[in-house]
Write an enzyme that holds these catalytic residues in place. Structure first.
Site, PDB file in Angstrom:
ATOM      1  N   SER A 131       7.330  -1.453 -10.196  1.00 53.49           N
ATOM      2  CA  SER A 131       8.124  -1.396 -11.431  1.00 53.49           C
ATOM      3  C   SER A 131       9.395  -2.218 -11.283  1.00 53.49           C
ATOM      4  O   SER A 131       9.900  -2.413 -10.184  1.00 53.49           O
ATOM      5  CB  SER A 131       8.536   0.045 -11.736  1.00 53.49           C
ATOM      6  OG  SER A 131       7.435   0.905 -11.678  1.00 53.49           O
TER       7      SER A 131
HETATM    8  N1  SAH Z   1       6.134   3.400  -7.250  1.00 55.57           N
HETATM    9  C1  SAH Z   1       5.308   2.276  -6.945  1.00 55.57           C
HETATM   10  C2  SAH Z   1       4.704   1.687  -8.187  1.00 55.57           C
HETATM   11  C3  SAH Z   1       3.224   1.653  -8.060  1.00 55.57           C
HETATM   12  S1  SAH Z   1       2.332   1.243  -9.509  1.00 55.57           S
HETATM   13  C4  SAH Z   1       6.054   1.250  -6.122  1.00 55.57           C
HETATM   14  O1  SAH Z   1       7.258   1.415  -5.890  1.00 55.57           O
HETATM   15  O2  SAH Z   1       5.419   0.293  -5.678  1.00 55.57           O
HETATM   16  C5  SAH Z   1       1.504   2.751  -9.822  1.00 55.57           C
HETATM   17  C6  SAH Z   1       0.547   3.225  -8.773  1.00 55.57           C
HETATM   18  O3  SAH Z   1      -0.051   4.428  -9.260  1.00 55.57           O
HETATM   19  C7  SAH Z   1      -0.610   2.284  -8.450  1.00 55.57           C
HETATM   20  O4  SAH Z   1      -0.566   1.949  -7.099  1.00 55.57           O
HETATM   21  C8  SAH Z   1      -1.849   3.108  -8.787  1.00 55.57           C
HETATM   22  O5  SAH Z   1      -2.943   2.884  -7.910  1.00 55.57           O
HETATM   23  C9  SAH Z   1      -1.318   4.521  -8.669  1.00 55.57           C
HETATM   24  N2  SAH Z   1      -2.098   5.549  -9.362  1.00 55.57           N
HETATM   25  C10 SAH Z   1      -2.706   5.514 -10.574  1.00 55.57           C
HETATM   26  N3  SAH Z   1      -3.325   6.674 -10.832  1.00 55.57           N
HETATM   27  C11 SAH Z   1      -3.108   7.476  -9.741  1.00 55.57           C
HETATM   28  C12 SAH Z   1      -3.514   8.800  -9.391  1.00 55.57           C
HETATM   29  N4  SAH Z   1      -4.276   9.560 -10.185  1.00 55.57           N
HETATM   30  N5  SAH Z   1      -3.102   9.291  -8.209  1.00 55.57           N
HETATM   31  C13 SAH Z   1      -2.340   8.555  -7.350  1.00 55.57           C
HETATM   32  N6  SAH Z   1      -1.939   7.301  -7.630  1.00 55.57           N
HETATM   33  C14 SAH Z   1      -2.317   6.765  -8.797  1.00 55.57           C
END
Ligand code: SAH
Length: 287
Positions: A131
């Site tokens: 993000s």
């Molecule tokens: N906070 C992260 C942003 C990652 S983007 C950072 O700092 O990099 C959002 C993430 O949520 C993705 O990696 C995706 O695979 C994960 N995601 C989506 N659905 C999910 C679920 N049900 N459980 C765990 N992770 C999930």
């Protein structure tokens, strides 16, 4: 009361932790307390004046990992990011200090490192994105504002969507414990690699479907999701402590996402919808 948690299970290969971590203290920013913001803003000002007043050249130069930790170039550019966050309305000093303490460029591909302190989301592989800093700061500020604990520090926090581990690292400066769950094995492993050198003893990485939350760590003072679905999974509100706050993107029938703030009060659940946001979808199962 905090109960010690056993390392998460992985016998079925469904959920595993990053392994036992050395009991080092959390590595904080190289400045001390509040002086950090002042120092880094001053450093940013110096960097700006060296470049004819706009500081753009700093942002174009590639980072040399390891060459400049602490008060070098990356610290100055990060301070500039923090100053912009403050200008955009992020007021919480703890959040700003935490954003200033984590080297975002270590969490993205080397080829993207020169964009790490721009206010932009960046690809982290596996079709996912980190993000943009203003959204991370906004969500963390909302968590801080929901804080009912006089210490000013968040208690146990559950993060859904570890991604590259950046936000978990920022959270480690604000919370006593961070449980961060990722459904994609590749990203879970990547986050573990990214976080290992930081030795953040209070960050626990979990591999699994975050739709079910992580009951073993509940109740949580805060839950934060980096992926948005059409509804807030019931497990999340169940695992939220009374007095706790959840911040997550929530999709409406038309597919548009807004930031949702959910407070669990002694009287029940209170939900507030805020501004529009664009997060990757919340998905079921693991991959
Ligand atoms: N906070 C992260 C942003 C990652 S983007 C950072 O700092 O990099 C959002 C993430 O949520 C993705 O990696 C995706 O695979 C994960 N995601 C989506 N659905 C999910 C679920 N049900 N459980 C765990 N992770 C999930």
């Amino acid at each position: 009361m905090k109960t010690p948690l056993k390392p998460p299970f992985d016998s079925a290969g469904k959920l595993s932790s990053a392994g036992s971590r050395p009991a080092f203290p959390v590595q904080l920013n190289s400045g001390k307390g509040n002086s950090f913001a002042t120092k880094t803003v001053a450093a940013a000002a110096r960097a700006t004046s060296n470049n004819g007043g706009n500081g753009q050249n700093d942002l174009k130069k590639p980072f040399q990992p390891g060459a400049s930790d602490g008060f070098g170039l990356d610290s100055a550019v990060r301070a500039r990011m923090v100053r912009r966050l403050a200008e955009q309305g992020v007021l919480d000093a703890r959040v700003l200090a935490a954003m200033g303490a984590v080297q975002r460029h270590h969490f993205v591909d080397t080829a993207l490192a020169n964009m790490a302190y721009e206010d932009t989301s960046l690809p982290i592989g596996f079709g996912q994105t980190i993000s943009k800093p203003s959204v991370v700061a906004r969500m963390l500020e909302l968590l801080q504002q929901g804080l009912t604990d006089a210490s000013g520090r968040l208690g146990r926090v559950l993060e859904i969507g570890t991604g590259c581990g950046y936000q978990a690292a920022v959270l480690s400066h604000l919370a006593t414990e961070v449980y961060s769950m990722e459904r994609l094995r590749g990203l879970h492993d990547k986050a573990r690699e990214n976080l290992r050198p930081l030795r953040l003893a209070n960050v626990h990485l979990l591999f699994g479907d975050g739709m079910h939350g992580f009951a073993k760590g509940a109740p949580y003072a805060a839950i934060i999701a980096a992926a948005g679905g059409e509804a807030i999974p019931p497990a999340w509100t169940e695992q939220l402590a009374v007095g706790g706050r959840l911040v997550a993107p929530l999709q409406d029938a038309s597919g548009a996402q807004a930031l949702a703030v959910i407070d669990r009060t002694p009287q029940g659940i209170r939900q507030t919808l805020l501004e529009a946001v664009h997060f990757v979808p919340l998905k079921s199962g693991i991959g």
